[in-house]
Write a protein that holds these residues in place. Structure first.
Motif, PDB file in Angstrom:
ATOM      1  N   GLN A   1      24.344 -31.633  49.904  1.00  0.00           N
ATOM      2  CA  GLN A   1      24.451 -30.919  48.632  1.00  0.00           C
ATOM      3  C   GLN A   1      25.875 -30.969  48.054  1.00  0.00           C
ATOM      4  O   GLN A   1      26.057 -30.847  46.848  1.00  0.00           O
ATOM      5  CB  GLN A   1      23.974 -29.477  48.778  1.00  0.00           C
ATOM      6  CG  GLN A   1      22.465 -29.366  48.892  1.00  0.00           C
ATOM      7  CD  GLN A   1      21.778 -29.867  47.635  1.00  0.00           C
ATOM      8  OE1 GLN A   1      22.014 -29.397  46.535  1.00  0.00           O
ATOM      9  NE2 GLN A   1      20.913 -30.863  47.807  1.00  0.00           N
ATOM     10  N   LYS A   2      26.877 -31.184  48.892  1.00  0.00           N
ATOM     11  CA  LYS A   2      28.254 -31.333  48.402  1.00  0.00           C
ATOM     12  C   LYS A   2      28.372 -32.579  47.534  1.00  0.00           C
ATOM     13  O   LYS A   2      29.051 -32.565  46.507  1.00  0.00           O
ATOM     14  CB  LYS A   2      29.240 -31.405  49.561  1.00  0.00           C
ATOM     15  CG  LYS A   2      29.319 -30.135  50.366  1.00  0.00           C
ATOM     16  CD  LYS A   2      30.226 -30.306  51.562  1.00  0.00           C
ATOM     17  CE  LYS A   2      30.181 -29.071  52.442  1.00  0.00           C
ATOM     18  NZ  LYS A   2      30.967 -29.225  53.653  1.00  0.00           N
TER      19      LYS A   2
ATOM     20  N   ALA B   1      29.081 -32.589  43.432  1.00  0.00           N
ATOM     21  CA  ALA B   1      30.168 -33.369  42.846  1.00  0.00           C
ATOM     22  C   ALA B   1      29.638 -34.287  41.755  1.00  0.00           C
ATOM     23  O   ALA B   1      30.258 -34.428  40.696  1.00  0.00           O
ATOM     24  CB  ALA B   1      30.899 -34.166  43.925  1.00  0.00           C
TER      25      ALA B   1
ATOM     26  N   THR C   1      32.893 -41.894  48.065  1.00  0.00           N
ATOM     27  CA  THR C   1      32.021 -40.822  48.558  1.00  0.00           C
ATOM     28  C   THR C   1      30.545 -41.083  48.256  1.00  0.00           C
ATOM     29  O   THR C   1      29.707 -41.077  49.161  1.00  0.00           O
ATOM     30  CB  THR C   1      32.433 -39.465  47.942  1.00  0.00           C
ATOM     31  OG1 THR C   1      33.789 -39.200  48.299  1.00  0.00           O
ATOM     32  CG2 THR C   1      31.544 -38.340  48.436  1.00  0.00           C
TER      33      THR C   1
END
Length: 101
Positions: free
Chosen positions: A80-81, A85, A25
């Motif tokens: 922003q995710k 995280a 990610t």
């Protein structure tokens, strides 16, 4: 411009879980930003010439052309995710701003 991020994992965070998230990610997500020239994450393995443990577990290197476009992109609600995280994994990360000599 280069941003060097130094951090340890929060207590209780599984290293394998963080590294899987970073590979799957974080690294591809940050590298996909138009403002980023290159982003890499490195696990610290020790101190050169010593058996001592490194003061930080991880080092991130973020190469950007300019700060304003980078700040705009990481402030986007979709990104922003990723930022949230990272905050779940990293314990008080230090973002060191640098410039070439």
């Amino acid at each position: 411009m280069r941003i060097v991020v130094l951090f340890n994992l929060k207590p209780g965070v599984d290293r394998a879980a963080y590294e899987a998230w970073a590979r799957g990610t974080d690294i591809p997500g940050v590298n996909a930003l138009r403002s980023v020239d290159r982003f890499t994450v490195h696990r610290a393995t020790g101190l050169f010439g010593s058996d001592a443990k490194a003061p930080y577990d991880y080092v991130e290197i973020i190469d950007i052309a300019a700060m304003d476009p980078f700040v705009a992109e990481i402030g986007d609600p979709a990104f922003q995710k990723v930022t949230a995280a990272f905050a779940d994994f990293a314990d008080n990360p230090q973002f060191v701003l640098t410039e070439d000599l």
